[in-house]
Write a protein that holds these residues in place. Structure first.
Motif, PDB file in Angstrom:
ATOM      1  N   ILE A   1       0.847  -1.195   0.000  1.00  0.00           N
ATOM      2  CA  ILE A   1       0.000   0.000   0.000  1.00  0.00           C
ATOM      3  C   ILE A   1       0.879   1.239   0.000  1.00  0.00           C
ATOM      4  O   ILE A   1       1.770   1.383   0.849  1.00  0.00           O
ATOM      5  N   LEU A   2       0.629   2.136  -0.923  1.00  0.00           N
ATOM      6  CA  LEU A   2       1.374   3.390  -1.023  1.00  0.00           C
ATOM      7  C   LEU A   2       0.468   4.543  -0.636  1.00  0.00           C
ATOM      8  O   LEU A   2      -0.607   4.733  -1.210  1.00  0.00           O
ATOM      9  N   LEU A   3       0.891   5.317   0.351  1.00  0.00           N
ATOM     10  CA  LEU A   3       0.200   6.538   0.750  1.00  0.00           C
ATOM     11  C   LEU A   3       0.901   7.721   0.092  1.00  0.00           C
ATOM     12  O   LEU A   3       2.121   7.855   0.197  1.00  0.00           O
TER      13      LEU A   3
ATOM     14  N   PHE B   1       7.665   1.390  -6.518  1.00  0.00           N
ATOM     15  CA  PHE B   1       7.182   0.592  -5.393  1.00  0.00           C
ATOM     16  C   PHE B   1       6.270  -0.548  -5.840  1.00  0.00           C
ATOM     17  O   PHE B   1       6.154  -1.571  -5.159  1.00  0.00           O
ATOM     18  N   GLN B   2       5.592  -0.371  -6.988  1.00  0.00           N
ATOM     19  CA  GLN B   2       4.658  -1.376  -7.512  1.00  0.00           C
ATOM     20  C   GLN B   2       3.594  -1.758  -6.468  1.00  0.00           C
ATOM     21  O   GLN B   2       3.439  -2.920  -6.087  1.00  0.00           O
ATOM     22  N   PRO B   3       2.802  -0.791  -6.021  1.00  0.00           N
ATOM     23  CA  PRO B   3       1.812  -1.085  -4.981  1.00  0.00           C
ATOM     24  C   PRO B   3       0.585  -1.800  -5.536  1.00  0.00           C
ATOM     25  O   PRO B   3       0.260  -1.688  -6.731  1.00  0.00           O
ATOM     26  N   ASP B   4      -0.092  -2.497  -4.660  1.00  0.00           N
ATOM     27  CA  ASP B   4      -1.397  -3.053  -5.009  1.00  0.00           C
ATOM     28  C   ASP B   4      -2.484  -1.988  -4.888  1.00  0.00           C
ATOM     29  O   ASP B   4      -3.495  -2.046  -5.590  1.00  0.00           O
ATOM     30  N   ALA B   5      -2.280  -1.036  -3.976  1.00  0.00           N
ATOM     31  CA  ALA B   5      -3.251   0.035  -3.775  1.00  0.00           C
ATOM     32  C   ALA B   5      -2.515   1.336  -3.494  1.00  0.00           C
ATOM     33  O   ALA B   5      -1.484   1.350  -2.817  1.00  0.00           O
ATOM     34  N   VAL B   6      -3.054   2.426  -4.018  1.00  0.00           N
ATOM     35  CA  VAL B   6      -2.512   3.771  -3.786  1.00  0.00           C
ATOM     36  C   VAL B   6      -3.597   4.586  -3.109  1.00  0.00           C
ATOM     37  O   VAL B   6      -4.710   4.693  -3.625  1.00  0.00           O
ATOM     38  N   LEU B   7      -3.269   5.153  -1.952  1.00  0.00           N
ATOM     39  CA  LEU B   7      -4.239   5.916  -1.174  1.00  0.00           C
ATOM     40  C   LEU B   7      -3.844   7.387  -1.156  1.00  0.00           C
ATOM     41  O   LEU B   7      -2.694   7.727  -0.830  1.00  0.00           O
TER      42      LEU B   7
ATOM     43  N   ALA C   1       0.102   4.352 -15.471  1.00  0.00           N
ATOM     44  CA  ALA C   1       1.361   3.613 -15.316  1.00  0.00           C
ATOM     45  C   ALA C   1       1.158   2.261 -14.642  1.00  0.00           C
ATOM     46  O   ALA C   1       1.887   1.299 -14.932  1.00  0.00           O
ATOM     47  N   LEU C   2       0.172   2.179 -13.742  1.00  0.00           N
ATOM     48  CA  LEU C   2      -0.090   0.950 -12.990  1.00  0.00           C
ATOM     49  C   LEU C   2      -1.571   0.599 -13.098  1.00  0.00           C
ATOM     50  O   LEU C   2      -2.343   0.768 -12.149  1.00  0.00           O
ATOM     51  N   PRO C   3      -2.003   0.119 -14.241  1.00  0.00           N
ATOM     52  CA  PRO C   3      -3.442  -0.116 -14.454  1.00  0.00           C
ATOM     53  C   PRO C   3      -4.054  -1.131 -13.502  1.00  0.00           C
ATOM     54  O   PRO C   3      -5.277  -1.145 -13.320  1.00  0.00           O
ATOM     55  N   GLY C   4      -3.256  -1.964 -12.861  1.00  0.00           N
ATOM     56  CA  GLY C   4      -3.798  -2.956 -11.951  1.00  0.00           C
ATOM     57  C   GLY C   4      -3.938  -2.489 -10.522  1.00  0.00           C
ATOM     58  O   GLY C   4      -4.501  -3.202  -9.680  1.00  0.00           O
ATOM     59  N   ALA C   5      -3.436  -1.293 -10.207  1.00  0.00           N
ATOM     60  CA  ALA C   5      -3.467  -0.802  -8.832  1.00  0.00           C
ATOM     61  C   ALA C   5      -4.822  -0.193  -8.493  1.00  0.00           C
ATOM     62  O   ALA C   5      -5.446   0.475  -9.317  1.00  0.00           O
ATOM     63  N   PHE C   6      -5.278  -0.433  -7.278  1.00  0.00           N
ATOM     64  CA  PHE C   6      -6.489   0.207  -6.788  1.00  0.00           C
ATOM     65  C   PHE C   6      -6.165   1.644  -6.388  1.00  0.00           C
ATOM     66  O   PHE C   6      -5.157   1.901  -5.734  1.00  0.00           O
TER      67      PHE C   6
ATOM     68  N   PRO D   1     -12.678   7.784 -13.913  1.00  0.00           N
ATOM     69  CA  PRO D   1     -12.950   6.336 -13.909  1.00  0.00           C
ATOM     70  C   PRO D   1     -11.863   5.497 -13.260  1.00  0.00           C
ATOM     71  O   PRO D   1     -12.104   4.343 -12.908  1.00  0.00           O
ATOM     72  N   HIS D   2     -10.665   6.056 -13.091  1.00  0.00           N
ATOM     73  CA  HIS D   2      -9.573   5.294 -12.490  1.00  0.00           C
ATOM     74  C   HIS D   2      -9.685   5.200 -10.973  1.00  0.00           C
ATOM     75  O   HIS D   2      -8.974   4.415 -10.353  1.00  0.00           O
ATOM     76  N   VAL D   3     -10.547   6.007 -10.339  1.00  0.00           N
ATOM     77  CA  VAL D   3     -10.714   5.954  -8.888  1.00  0.00           C
ATOM     78  C   VAL D   3     -11.556   4.736  -8.523  1.00  0.00           C
ATOM     79  O   VAL D   3     -12.699   4.605  -8.954  1.00  0.00           O
ATOM     80  N   THR D   4     -10.986   3.845  -7.720  1.00  0.00           N
ATOM     81  CA  THR D   4     -11.677   2.617  -7.329  1.00  0.00           C
ATOM     82  C   THR D   4     -12.740   2.878  -6.283  1.00  0.00           C
ATOM     83  O   THR D   4     -13.866   2.383  -6.388  1.00  0.00           O
ATOM     84  N   ALA D   5     -12.382   3.648  -5.251  1.00  0.00           N
ATOM     85  CA  ALA D   5     -13.313   3.900  -4.151  1.00  0.00           C
ATOM     86  C   ALA D   5     -12.920   5.171  -3.421  1.00  0.00           C
ATOM     87  O   ALA D   5     -11.772   5.611  -3.476  1.00  0.00           O
ATOM     88  N   ILE D   6     -13.888   5.735  -2.718  1.00  0.00           N
ATOM     89  CA  ILE D   6     -13.683   6.924  -1.903  1.00  0.00           C
ATOM     90  C   ILE D   6     -14.077   6.597  -0.470  1.00  0.00           C
ATOM     91  O   ILE D   6     -15.133   6.004  -0.226  1.00  0.00           O
ATOM     92  N   VAL D   7     -13.205   6.957   0.468  1.00  0.00           N
ATOM     93  CA  VAL D   7     -13.499   6.799   1.889  1.00  0.00           C
ATOM     94  C   VAL D   7     -14.206   8.053   2.365  1.00  0.00           C
ATOM     95  O   VAL D   7     -13.686   9.158   2.226  1.00  0.00           O
TER      96      VAL D   7
END
Length: 507
Positions: free
Chosen positions: A3-5, A63-69, A92-97, A117-123
C-alpha cells in the motif's frame, strides 16, 4: 498488500512560501492501522521537495503497490493536484487500486467517480477503520457494497454505502509515525515538529465550517495517554514543536485540564501551538498558568470578523468583548494570540473595512491572519452564497488566501488593498514591532520574528500574484461552478449526531 500513501504537493501560498514542512497527519493516521493489519505500507510525501506529477508517478512505479491511497488536508484546493497524480498512476499501474479520502471527496464523491474512472473507491468520513475494511475487501475480492463508509462505482454508476460508525475510542488507532523520518519535518523556524489531534470535531454551529459535519461530533483522546505520546515523540525523535490540528481542543475543561496536568508531569520542553475559541480561553482564566507551564506559546483565535451582523450571519457565537478579553488574558500569561479575520462578504464596503481595522486595533492581537470567505457545498453557508458571482474559477485557488467571490459594492483590487493595508497596520504598529524585536521572553520573540519573516515574503507575493493574474468576473455563480447544496448530507458518519450544543461535554 503493498500500500502506497501519497501526500501531493499543495499549491497554496502557505505550503510553498515557508521553509518548514509538517508531516501529513491524516495519512499517518491511516497508515498505523494498516501496518498493524500486516500490510506493507510506504509513504511518499510530495510536499517536501516539492515533487512533480512525474516524480510521484515514478515513485509509485518503483514501489509497484497493489493500492494507492490519497488524502490531503488542503482538500478542495488540493483536489486538482490529486486528480492529475491519480490519473498518471492509473495509466502507469493499471492494476493498482486507487483510493481517495478526505473532506472534499467525502462530499464530492458523485462528481469524482463520474469524472475519474480510475478511482476505485472513496473513503467518506474518518478513515482509520474504513480503510482497514476496504483494503481487506479489495485483497479478498469481496463486494465493496459490504464496506460501510465508502463510495464506489457499480453497474448503475456511482453509489455510496451506508455511513460508517463514528469512532468512539480515538486511542484504538495509532498514528504510523514510523512512516516518516522526523528529521525532514520542522516548524516554528526549523524546529523538529509534528501535527497531532487531541480531539475531533467542534460543538459549535458556525455555518461556514467545512469540518463540523465531517467529524460528526466532538470527542477526545485519553488525556494521559496523549500526553505520554507527545513526551515519547520528544524523547525518542527529538520533536520540539507540537502543532494541534484540532478545531477546538479545549471544548471540555475537565479533559483539557487533565491533559495539561499530565503533560506538565512528563516534564518535557515542548512548544505547543494550535487553535481554540476565545470563550474557552475566558472560561479557563483561572488555569491559564497551566497552559503556559505545559508549553503553549500561541493560540489562533477564530474571530472571523469583528462585525456583529456578520458574526450573527455565520452563527459564530461568542462576541467582541469575549474576543478582546481572551487576547488580554493570553498576553497576561505570555501566550501569543493570532487573530483570523475573514473578508469578502457580499455587502462589504470601505466603511466596513475601516470599522473592522479599528476594532482589530482595539483587540490588539499579537499576529493577524487575513482570509477570504470561501463557501463549501456541504455547509449551511453555501445556501447563502450559491447565487454569488465567482471571480476565480481555478479550484486550486479556493484555499482561503485568494478572492473567489465578487462583492456587491467593491472591486476585487480594493478588497485586496484593504487586506494588505490592514495586515501592514497590524504588524507594523509600534506595539507589534516592540513585541517582535524587544520582547524579553525568548520564546515569544522567536515566534514573532519567525512569523514576521514569513509575512515579509507572503505580503508582496500575494500582491504580485494578483497583478499577474487578477480575478475575472465571467458571470458564473457559485451554484453554476459547484452544483446544488449538500448541507443535508453535512454529517458524514453514523449514527446521526446530536445537535452540536447538546454534544458538548460538561465542564
Amino acid at each position: 498488500m503493498r500500500i502506497l500513501l501519497i501526500n501531493v504537493p499543495h499549491p497554496s501560498i502557505g505550503s510553498r512560501i515557508p521553509d518548514d514542512h509538517l508531516p501529513p497527519l491524516g495519512l499517518l493516521a491511516i497508515g498505523g492501522p494498516l501496518i498493524d493489519d500486516g500490510h506493507e505500507v510506504r509513504l511518499v510525501d510530495g510536499e517536501l521537495k516539492p515533487m512533480t506529477v512525474a516524480d510521484l508517478v515514478a515513485a509509485a512505479t518503483d514501489f509497484q503497490p497493489d493500492a494507492v491511497l490519497f488524502g490531503h488536508s488542503g482538500s478542495t484546493s488540493g483536489h486538482p493536484v490529486i486528480a492529475a497524480v491519480a490519473a498518471g498512476i492509473a495509466q502507469a499501474l493499471p492494476g493498482a487500486f486507487i483510493v481517495y479520502g478526505g473532506v472534499f471527496p467525502t462530499y464530492h464523491w458523485r462528481d469524482i467517480l463520474a469524472a475519474e474512472p480510475h478511482v476505485t473507491a472513496i473513503v467518506r468520513g474518518e478513515g482509520e477503520e474504513t480503510a482497514r475494511r476496504l483494503m481487506a475487501a479489495l485483497h479478498a475480492g469481496a463486494p465493496l457494497a459490504d464496506v460501510p463508509g465508502i463510495a464506489f462505482r457499480d453497474a448503475t454508476g456511482p453509489r455510496a454505502t451506508p455511513p460508517a460508525p463514528m469512532i468512539q475510542n480515538l486511542d484504538a488507532y495509532r498514528v504510523g509515525w514510523e512512516l516518516i523520518d522526523h528529521a525532514h519535518y520542522s516548524y516554528w523556524g526549523g524546529l523538529r515538529a509534528v501535527v497531532v489531534q487531541f480531539s475531533r470535531g467542534c460543538p459549535h454551529p458556525c455555518t461556514y465550517c467545512g469540518q463540523r459535519g465531517f467529524w460528526s461530533r466532538w470527542r477526545h483522546r485519553d488525556p494521559v495517554l496523549f500526553a505520554k505520546e507527545l513526551a515519547r515523540l520528544h524523547r525518542e525523535q527529538g520533536v520540539k514543536v507540537i502543532n494541534f490540528a484540532d478545531e477546538n481542543p479545549t471544548s471540555s475543561r475537565k479533559a483539557w485540564r487533565a491533559f495539561l496536568e499530565a503533560l506538565i508531569a512528563e516534564d518535557v520542553d515542548l512548544v505547543l501551538v494550535g487553535s481554540t475559541r476565545a470563550d474557552d480561553i475566558v472560561r479557563d482564566a483561572d488555569i491559564l498558568h497551566l497552559y503556559r507551564k505545559a508549553g503553549w506559546v500561541r493560540f489562533l483565535l477564530g474571530l472571523e470578523n469583528t462585525d456583529a451582523a456578520t458574526l450573527a450571519l455565520i452563527q459564530k457565537g461568542g462576541g467582541i468583548d469575549t474576543d478582546r478579553e481572551a487576547i488580554r488574558l493570553l498576553r497576561r500569561h505570555s501566550i501569543l494570540s493570532m487573530a483570523t479575520w475573514v473578508v469578502g462578504f457580499e455587502e462589504e464596503t470601505d466603511a466596513d473595512h475601516w470599522r473592522g481595522l479599528r476594532r482589530l486595533l482595539a483587540h490588539d492581537p499579537d499576529q493577524i491572519q487575513m482570509l477570504y470567505v470561501t463557501p463549501h457545498r456541504w455547509t449551511p453557508y453555501y445556501q447563502l452564497a450559491a447565487g454569488r458571482r465567482v471571480i476565480e474559477s481555478d479550484r486550486r485557488r479556493w484555499d482561503y488566501k485568494h478572492q473567489v467571490l465578487a462583492t456587491r459594492h467593491m472591486p476585487a483590487w480594493r478588497t485586496l488593498a484593504w487586506v494588505k493595508f490592514t495586515e501592514a497596520v497590524l504588524q507594523l504598529r509600534p506595539k507589534a514591532l516592540r513585541r517582535t524585536y524587544l520582547e524579553r521572553d525568548a520564546r515569544l520573540r522567536h515566534a514573532m520574528r519567525w512569523y514576521a519573516k514569513i509575512g515579509r515574503r507572503v505580503w508582496p507575493h500575494e500582491i504580485l500574484g494578483f497583478l499577474r493574474r487578477p480575478p475575472r468576473d465571467t458571470g458564473t455563480t457559485v451554484a453554476d461552478m459547484w452544483g446544488p447544496p449538500q448541507d443535508r448530507e453535512e454529517y458524514a458518519m453514523a449514527p446521526s449526531p446530536r445537535r452540536p450544543a447538546e454534544a458538548r461535554e460538561p465542564a
